[in-house]
Write an enzyme that holds these catalytic residues in place. Structure first.
Site, PDB file in Angstrom:
ATOM      1  CD  GLU A  60     -11.662  -7.184   3.908  1.00  0.00           C
ATOM      2  OE1 GLU A  60     -10.608  -7.850   3.993  1.00  0.00           O
ATOM      3  OE2 GLU A  60     -12.740  -7.563   4.356  1.00  0.00           O
ATOM      4  CD  GLU A  78      -0.322  -8.243  -1.019  1.00  0.00           C
ATOM      5  OE1 GLU A  78      -0.129  -7.056  -0.717  1.00  0.00           O
ATOM      6  OE2 GLU A  78      -1.445  -8.747  -1.094  1.00  0.00           O
ATOM      7  CB  CYS A 133      -5.663  -9.905  -0.924  1.00  0.00           C
ATOM      8  SG  CYS A 133      -7.423  -9.993  -1.198  1.00  0.00           S
ATOM      9  CE  LYS A 155      -9.629   6.971  -4.658  1.00  0.00           C
ATOM     10  NZ  LYS A 155      -9.076   6.292  -5.839  1.00  0.00           N
TER      11      LYS A 155
HETATM   12  P1  NAD Z   1      -3.694   0.897  -3.065  1.00  0.00           P
HETATM   13  O1  NAD Z   1      -3.687   0.901  -1.595  1.00  0.00           O
HETATM   14  O2  NAD Z   1      -2.581   1.517  -3.789  1.00  0.00           O
HETATM   15  O3  NAD Z   1      -5.008   1.626  -3.608  1.00  0.00           O
HETATM   16  C1  NAD Z   1      -6.296   1.238  -3.163  1.00  0.00           C
HETATM   17  C2  NAD Z   1      -7.216   2.443  -3.215  1.00  0.00           C
HETATM   18  O4  NAD Z   1      -6.790   3.378  -2.220  1.00  0.00           O
HETATM   19  C3  NAD Z   1      -7.155   3.200  -4.552  1.00  0.00           C
HETATM   20  O5  NAD Z   1      -8.459   3.606  -4.894  1.00  0.00           O
HETATM   21  C4  NAD Z   1      -6.272   4.391  -4.232  1.00  0.00           C
HETATM   22  O6  NAD Z   1      -6.538   5.508  -5.049  1.00  0.00           O
HETATM   23  C5  NAD Z   1      -6.660   4.671  -2.788  1.00  0.00           C
HETATM   24  N1  NAD Z   1      -5.672   5.407  -2.015  1.00  0.00           N
HETATM   25  C6  NAD Z   1      -4.327   5.347  -2.109  1.00  0.00           C
HETATM   26  N2  NAD Z   1      -3.759   6.190  -1.208  1.00  0.00           N
HETATM   27  C7  NAD Z   1      -4.767   6.795  -0.528  1.00  0.00           C
HETATM   28  C8  NAD Z   1      -4.832   7.757   0.514  1.00  0.00           C
HETATM   29  N3  NAD Z   1      -3.729   8.284   1.052  1.00  0.00           N
HETATM   30  N4  NAD Z   1      -6.040   8.151   0.968  1.00  0.00           N
HETATM   31  C9  NAD Z   1      -7.166   7.620   0.451  1.00  0.00           C
HETATM   32  N5  NAD Z   1      -7.175   6.715  -0.558  1.00  0.00           N
HETATM   33  C10 NAD Z   1      -5.990   6.283  -1.037  1.00  0.00           C
HETATM   34  O7  NAD Z   1      -3.920  -0.616  -3.475  1.00  0.00           O
HETATM   35  P2  NAD Z   1      -3.990  -1.209  -4.941  1.00  0.00           P
HETATM   36  O8  NAD Z   1      -2.589  -1.155  -5.444  1.00  0.00           O
HETATM   37  O9  NAD Z   1      -5.075  -0.568  -5.742  1.00  0.00           O
HETATM   38  O10 NAD Z   1      -4.454  -2.707  -4.650  1.00  0.00           O
HETATM   39  C11 NAD Z   1      -3.557  -3.681  -4.277  1.00  0.00           C
HETATM   40  C12 NAD Z   1      -3.593  -3.930  -2.793  1.00  0.00           C
HETATM   41  O11 NAD Z   1      -4.935  -4.187  -2.354  1.00  0.00           O
HETATM   42  C13 NAD Z   1      -2.809  -5.147  -2.412  1.00  0.00           C
HETATM   43  O12 NAD Z   1      -2.017  -4.909  -1.279  1.00  0.00           O
HETATM   44  C14 NAD Z   1      -3.882  -6.182  -2.104  1.00  0.00           C
HETATM   45  O13 NAD Z   1      -3.498  -7.197  -1.262  1.00  0.00           O
HETATM   46  C15 NAD Z   1      -4.960  -5.353  -1.538  1.00  0.00           C
HETATM   47  N6  NAD Z   1      -6.241  -6.059  -1.662  1.00  0.00           N
HETATM   48  C16 NAD Z   1      -6.813  -6.592  -0.543  1.00  0.00           C
HETATM   49  C17 NAD Z   1      -8.011  -7.282  -0.627  1.00  0.00           C
HETATM   50  C18 NAD Z   1      -8.656  -7.886   0.591  1.00  0.00           C
HETATM   51  O14 NAD Z   1      -9.785  -8.337   0.492  1.00  0.00           O
HETATM   52  N7  NAD Z   1      -7.996  -7.909   1.735  1.00  0.00           N
HETATM   53  C19 NAD Z   1      -8.637  -7.430  -1.857  1.00  0.00           C
HETATM   54  C20 NAD Z   1      -8.029  -6.866  -2.982  1.00  0.00           C
HETATM   55  C21 NAD Z   1      -6.827  -6.182  -2.865  1.00  0.00           C
END
Ligand code: NAD
Length: 486
Positions: free
Chosen positions: A254, A386, A288, A180
């Site tokens: 992650e 963050e 991140c 997804k």
């Molecule tokens: P997010 O957590 O809002 O969304 C990430 C994914 O999770 C999306 O596909 C979203 O639809 C899904 N999601 C959200 N709620 C869910 C639930 N209850 N059940 C299942 N899936 C769900 O994050 P974002 O805003 O898309 O990305 C930003 C975040 O990602 C930041 O905090 C960033 O640090 C982190 N990030 C981490 C890494 C890493 O390698 N550690 C890399 C990139 C981004």
């Protein structure tokens, strides 16, 4: 830039080898650089998510029995197909994320192809534990087998690269997937649907679009899904852990980051300025590992703030000539407003000084000015949390041990860096930093061969490297009894 691709957006999902239109909620897909609606994508309905999971479950039986060589050859073909179409995919990525096209092409697409090629090789040269007789008459050996159906859930900051990080090791290890993408950025991944449909047996990979609470949580709670891999926010990780606990799924998380950048008096100041100018603001800080939390030693502090301030204010963005731009916008107005409110709260503290930026960019799109704040204290929200935007803070320190303590005084544990010309000192600091990665006199460089992943609330599980193959597989003990006397 949009011209030749807007009419060709692939909007179909991939379910059980078929490209199908979603039957769920219709989501507008925006270009964050302009705010325009690029297209609308119908998400997967509940029935479609169910069909995708069951297809992946059925496909596992055959796919898990393919040889590493067979899977490797397919991954190499996927890499070739992506490379062939890289210009088009980069345009989709640039449009959907608002990124400068040249960066999407040169960085995101190059890395995506490399990740598929790396795992094609890595899966063919895995090493294992010794086999032997640990009880007389019994031979023990270890197998590494796939886990089953993996639900992979990706964020919006590097859509196609995150897809590669998740899809390539999971497939290489013999799992099947339901992937997804973020609801904001599905375009580049959906454009891969025909490639997957052609090269992989049906059901091995399924692509479903939709929001987290609907499609995402359906995937996480389904009993036939054996593992969930998420890159996203800490709060999302917590929700996924709770939901996954009901069926005891494996999880690979992650989550966020808040990378400390320790700059010693003896650092090469020009290298620090260039490094932070580039990697504090790359992808508009939506990274991140972004070099966002500087600790500068007193002897270098004032010069660093002055030189970095000038360098940051020279960053080019939102210009008419895309090829000149060095960073793009935030992904949404919501994300931009979140960044703005962090900075507003920071500047309401009298000890924090605005060096440059600190305002929403006027004009179309969701741009925020590259921002440098000095005088920040360890306890400040802007140092602790963050921001995920183009905002870097500077905190002064006297003793190096203090900087290391402050660097480690964080809920995050993904990436860090130490800048000094004394390598002994750098090695000591690197050994004490509680982060998944520490760069010395550098920041941000990732390679497919090395593990990427966090400690503490940045999550666990490794992306990239052969460690990732281990995460997407399970160790099993096989013990054979022999009564044969020789
Ligand atoms: P997010 O957590 O809002 O969304 C990430 C994914 O999770 C999306 O596909 C979203 O639809 C899904 N999601 C959200 N709620 C869910 C639930 N209850 N059940 C299942 N899936 C769900 O994050 P974002 O805003 O898309 O990305 C930003 C975040 O990602 C930041 O905090 C960033 O640090 C982190 N990030 C981490 C890494 C890493 O390698 N550690 C890399 C990139 C981004």
């Amino acid at each position: 830039m949009a011209g030749d691709v807007t009419s060709h957006f692939a909007t179909a999902l991939l379910i059980d080898g078929e490209q199908v239109t979603g039957q769920g909620f219709v989501e507008p897909i925006l270009n964050p650089a302009t705010g325009e609606v690029l297209t609308r994508i119908a998400e997967a309905s509940t029935d479609q998510v169910e069909t995708a999971i069951l297809a992946a479950h059925r496909a596992f039986n055959e796919w898990s029995r393919t040889t590493p060589q067979q899977r490797s050859n397919i991954l190499l073909s996927i890499a070739d197909a992506i490379e062939k179409d890289a210009d088009h995919l980069a345009r989709l990525e640039a449009l959907n994320c608002g990124k400068p096209l040249h960066l999407a092409r040169q960085d995101d697409l190059t890395a995506t192809v490399d990740v598929f090629r790396f795992f094609a090789g890595a899966v063919r040269c895995q090493t294992g534990q010794l086999s032997g007789e640990y009880v007389p008459g019994y031979t023990s050996m270890v197998r590494r087998d796939p886990i089953g159906v993996v639900a992979s859930i990706a964020p919006w900051n590097y859509p196609i690269m995150m897809a590669a990080w998740k899809i390539a090791p999971a497939l290489a290890a013999g799992n099947t997937l339901v992937f997804k993408p973020s609801e904001h950025t599905p375009l580049s991944v959906l454009a891969l649907a025909p490639v997957f449909a052609e090269l992989l047996p049906k059901g091995v990979i399924n692509l479903v679009c939709g929001g987290g609470e609907g499609v995402g949580s359906h995937l996480v709670s389904h009993p036939k899904v054996r593992m969930v891999s998420l890159t996203g926010d800490i709060v999302t990780g917590q929700k996924i852990l709770q939901a996954a606990s009901k069926t005891l799924k494996r999880t690979h998380l992650e989550l966020g980051g808040k990378a400390p950048v320790i700059v010693c008096n003896d650092a090469d100041i020009a290298a620090v300025v260039e490094g932070v100018r580039t990697y504090g603001y790359y992808n508009a800080g939506q990274d991140c590992t972004a070099a966002c939390r500087i600790y500068a030693q007193t002897g270098i502090h004032d010069r660093l703030v002055a030189e970095l301030g000038a360098a940051v204010s020279s960053l080019r963005f939102a210009g008419k000539r895309d090829a000149d731009n060095e960073l793009g916008p935030l992904i949404s107005t919501r994300q931009r407003d979140r960044v703005a409110s962090f900075v507003e709260r920071a500047l309401s503290q009298p000890h924090i000084e605005r060096i440059t930026g600190a305002a929403v960019h006027s004009g179309p799109g969701f741009f925020y000015q590259p921002t440098l704040l000095a005088g920040c204290k360890q306890s400040d929200e802007i140092v602790q949390r963050e921001v995920f935007g183009p905002v870097v803070t500077v905190t002064r320190f006297d003793e190096l041990s203090q900087a290391v303590d402050w660097a480690n005084d964080s809920e995050y544990g993904l990436a860090s860096s130490i800048w000094t010309q004394n390598l002994d000192k750098a090695m000591q600091v690197a050994a004490r930093l509680q982060y998944g990665c520490t760069w010395i006199n550098s920041h941000f460089m990732l390679v497919s061969e090395m593990p990427h992943g966090g400690l503490k609330r940045s999550g666990y599980g490794k992306d990239l490297s052969s460690d990732s193959l281990q995460d997407y597989s399970v160790v099993r003990h096989i013990m054979a009894r022999s009564s044969y006397e020789l």
